[in-house]
Enzyme design. Structure first.
Site, mmCIF file in Angstrom:
data_model
loop_
_atom_site.group_PDB
_atom_site.id
_atom_site.type_symbol
_atom_site.label_atom_id
_atom_site.label_comp_id
_atom_site.label_asym_id
_atom_site.label_seq_id
_atom_site.Cartn_x
_atom_site.Cartn_y
_atom_site.Cartn_z
ATOM 1 N N ASP A 117 -2.116 -2.774 6.517
ATOM 2 C CA ASP A 117 -1.016 -2.038 7.146
ATOM 3 C C ASP A 117 -1.527 -1.005 8.139
ATOM 4 O O ASP A 117 -0.820 -0.080 8.496
ATOM 5 C CB ASP A 117 -0.153 -1.349 6.090
ATOM 6 C CG ASP A 117 -0.921 -0.304 5.303
ATOM 7 O OD1 ASP A 117 -2.165 -0.325 5.325
ATOM 8 O OD2 ASP A 117 -0.266 0.538 4.666
ATOM 9 N N LYS A 168 -5.200 11.411 -1.922
ATOM 10 C CA LYS A 168 -3.965 12.179 -1.764
ATOM 11 C C LYS A 168 -4.021 13.562 -2.428
ATOM 12 O O LYS A 168 -3.309 13.827 -3.398
ATOM 13 C CB LYS A 168 -2.782 11.359 -2.272
ATOM 14 C CG LYS A 168 -2.752 9.987 -1.603
ATOM 15 C CD LYS A 168 -1.431 9.281 -1.639
ATOM 16 C CE LYS A 168 -1.467 8.033 -0.786
ATOM 17 N NZ LYS A 168 -2.088 6.858 -1.340
ATOM 18 N N ASP A 227 -1.388 4.260 10.394
ATOM 19 C CA ASP A 227 -0.906 3.598 9.178
ATOM 20 C C ASP A 227 0.600 3.487 9.391
ATOM 21 O O ASP A 227 1.267 4.499 9.624
ATOM 22 C CB ASP A 227 -1.238 4.491 7.978
ATOM 23 C CG ASP A 227 -0.670 3.975 6.673
ATOM 24 O OD1 ASP A 227 0.398 3.338 6.687
ATOM 25 O OD2 ASP A 227 -1.288 4.213 5.632
HETATM 26 N N1 GDD Z 1 -3.006 -7.581 -3.066
HETATM 27 C C1 GDD Z 1 -2.581 -6.315 -3.242
HETATM 28 N N2 GDD Z 1 -2.169 -5.949 -4.497
HETATM 29 N N3 GDD Z 1 -2.547 -5.453 -2.198
HETATM 30 C C2 GDD Z 1 -2.095 -4.195 -2.423
HETATM 31 C C3 GDD Z 1 -1.663 -3.758 -3.691
HETATM 32 C C4 GDD Z 1 -1.699 -4.703 -4.782
HETATM 33 O O1 GDD Z 1 -1.333 -4.395 -5.915
HETATM 34 N N4 GDD Z 1 -1.265 -2.460 -3.580
HETATM 35 C C5 GDD Z 1 -1.454 -2.099 -2.296
HETATM 36 N N5 GDD Z 1 -1.945 -3.147 -1.582
HETATM 37 C C6 GDD Z 1 -2.275 -3.163 -0.156
HETATM 38 C C7 GDD Z 1 -1.106 -2.691 0.692
HETATM 39 O O2 GDD Z 1 -0.314 -3.795 1.116
HETATM 40 C C8 GDD Z 1 -1.803 -1.989 1.848
HETATM 41 O O3 GDD Z 1 -2.097 -2.894 2.901
HETATM 42 C C9 GDD Z 1 -3.105 -1.488 1.254
HETATM 43 O O4 GDD Z 1 -3.308 -2.227 0.035
HETATM 44 C C10 GDD Z 1 -3.095 0.028 0.951
HETATM 45 O O5 GDD Z 1 -2.004 0.313 0.114
HETATM 46 P P1 GDD Z 1 -0.926 1.431 0.516
HETATM 47 O O6 GDD Z 1 0.090 1.464 -0.573
HETATM 48 O O7 GDD Z 1 -0.464 1.249 1.899
HETATM 49 O O8 GDD Z 1 -1.814 2.733 0.379
HETATM 50 P P2 GDD Z 1 -1.677 4.109 1.176
HETATM 51 O O9 GDD Z 1 -1.341 3.896 2.592
HETATM 52 O O10 GDD Z 1 -0.802 5.013 0.395
HETATM 53 O O11 GDD Z 1 -3.187 4.682 1.068
HETATM 54 C C11 GDD Z 1 -4.292 3.864 1.390
HETATM 55 O O12 GDD Z 1 -4.463 3.767 2.803
HETATM 56 C C12 GDD Z 1 -4.808 4.989 3.468
HETATM 57 C C13 GDD Z 1 -5.039 4.664 4.939
HETATM 58 O O13 GDD Z 1 -3.906 4.141 5.499
HETATM 59 C C14 GDD Z 1 -5.546 4.461 0.729
HETATM 60 O O14 GDD Z 1 -6.590 3.522 0.886
HETATM 61 C C15 GDD Z 1 -5.921 5.798 1.360
HETATM 62 O O15 GDD Z 1 -7.129 6.286 0.819
HETATM 63 C C16 GDD Z 1 -6.081 5.632 2.883
HETATM 64 O O16 GDD Z 1 -6.360 6.898 3.493
HETATM 65 MG MG MG Z 2 -0.692 2.314 3.733
#
Ligand code: GDD
Ligand code: MG
Length: 364
Positions: A117, A168, A227
């Site tokens: 994403d 976070k 993001d």
């Molecule tokens: N296959 C799979 N299964 N993918 C998953 C799952 C799961 O259970 N949960 C989340 N993802 C995928 C999401 O689709 C996304 O592309 C990615 O893993 C990160 O999950 P998000 O839910 O978008 O996390 P975030 O945006 O709150 O935080 C993450 O991204 C940030 C940067 O954009 C973390 O990695 C943070 O540390 C980082 O700064």
């Molecule tokens: Mg994300």
């Protein structure tokens, strides 16, 4: 383009999340298929990976996301693409899918893992080189943001070794503004740190262990990074990309409407008389726009129809959605795929309409 003779470079793309903050747009499409300037995010990711010498991509998704990707078929851009599916009803988090794809990723070489994403200009070649040079177990792409509280935040010691990784942190308590950009290079030893068969968070469970071992390294990136977690960020990503490609956009020829660049019009768009499109309008394939319509800072997905006398500012209109004549759509509204807003309807700022829903009463 680079390639290392004899090595297959692989990337695992995490795209199995539920994108709750992008509802209702994400009710009918996964985040990784959201169009950014008329091209699915996943295609932008594929193109960048191929450019940096990646041969194979593994999509770590749930069954529904796999279904949507197979249906939409974004071009693979020359990559070999495999799916690795989370078990039904038990998503594996951000590290579990890496363990699950152990056989596909193999133990020969470090591999890339990235969040599906993020819309980013990440130099994966440099990330791999840094990883190999520093003997890291994991190398994280880092970028600087104003408010790090929504991200994974790092504290660096000398030599770009990470001495703390906090996912976070509460507002005001982050040790720096340098965040996890959501792209890593991991060595195969990391498989052994991830418990099998349950949800595991790479950010909360695995990175802290690698910090303990002194082998978590950061690699700063300088280009565009977004993001697309929330609707405003999604619009902002489109805006930033329009800005960065604007010198290459030529004004579409239309006698009926006024185009105010930067604007992206896909094929088959029909524009009615006296309409003003842009600045910052992205209009998908085969969209029909009536007379006296104004669109700024908005994204309209393919096959949508906007009837006469409608003004859209800061709005996202989903695929195949319909907005009736003289509807008054407030700033920041989200109209999901196939929804219908009848004529003369008033939607107050920030209203959302679910997929395929018909709105025949004002939202005040
Ligand atoms: N296959 C799979 N299964 N993918 C998953 C799952 C799961 O259970 N949960 C989340 N993802 C995928 C999401 O689709 C996304 O592309 C990615 O893993 C990160 O999950 P998000 O839910 O978008 O996390 P975030 O945006 O709150 O935080 C993450 O991204 C940030 C940067 O954009 C973390 O990695 C943070 O540390 C980082 O700064
Ligand atoms: Mg994300």
């Amino acid at each position: 383009m680079y390639s290392i003779i004899g090595e297959t470079v692989k990337a695992l793309i995490l795209a199995g999340g539920f994108a709750t903050r992008l509802r209702p747009l994400s009710c009918s499409r996964p985040k990784t298929l959201f169009p950014i300037v008329n091209k699915p995010l996943l295609q932008w990711i594929f193109e960048r990976l191929v450019h940096d010498g990646v041969d194979e991509a593994i999509l770590a998704v749930n069954a529904l996301t796999q279904f949507y990707i197979r249906q939409q078929k974004p071009p693979k851009c020359g990559l070999r693409v495999h799916f690795s599916i989370d078990p039904h009803k038990s998503p594996l988090g951000t590290a579990g899918p890496i363990r699950k794809a152990e056989k596909l990723l193999g133990h020969n070489e470090p591999f890339i893992v990235l969040n599906g994403d993020i819309f980013a200009d990440i130099d994966y070649k440099k990330l791999i080189e840094t990883h190999k040079k520093t003997n890291a177990l994991a190398t994280i792409a880092l970028c600087r943001v104003e408010d790090p509280s929504r991200f994974g935040v790092v504290e660096l010691c000398e030599g770009d070794c990470i001495k703390r990784f906090i996912e976070k942190p509460p507002k005001g308590q982050a040790p720096s503004n340098l965040i996890n950009a959501g792209a890593y290079v991991l060595s195969p030893e990391v498989f052994g740190l991830i418990p099998e068969g349950r949800a595991v968070s790479i950010e909360r469970e695995i990175f802290p262990q690698i910090v303990e071992a002194g082998r978590l390294v950061g690699c700063r990136i300088n280009g565009l990074w977004m993001d697309i977690g929330k609707p405003a960020e999604y619009l902002e990503a489109n805006k930033l990309l329009l800005d960065s490609i604007s010198p290459t956009i030529s004004k579409p020829q239309t006698s009926s409407a006024e185009i105010r660049l930067p604007v992206a019009l896909d094929q088959g768009v029909v524009l009615g008389e006296n309409s003003v499109i842009g600045p910052y309008a992205v209009i998908g394939k085969n969209v029909k726009i009536g007379k006296n319509v104004t669109i700024t800072n908005s994204v309209v997905f393919s096959d949508a129809e906007i009837a006469d006398d409608v003004q859209l500012h800061g709005v996202v209109v989903g695929e195949g959605a319909y907005i009736g004549r003289h509807a008054n759509i407030g700033y920041g509204c989200i109209i999901a795929d196939q929804a219908k807003v009848r004529e003369n309807i008033y939607l107050r700022d920030g209203s959302t309409v679910c997929p395929a829903k018909e709105i025949s009463e004002n939202i005040l």
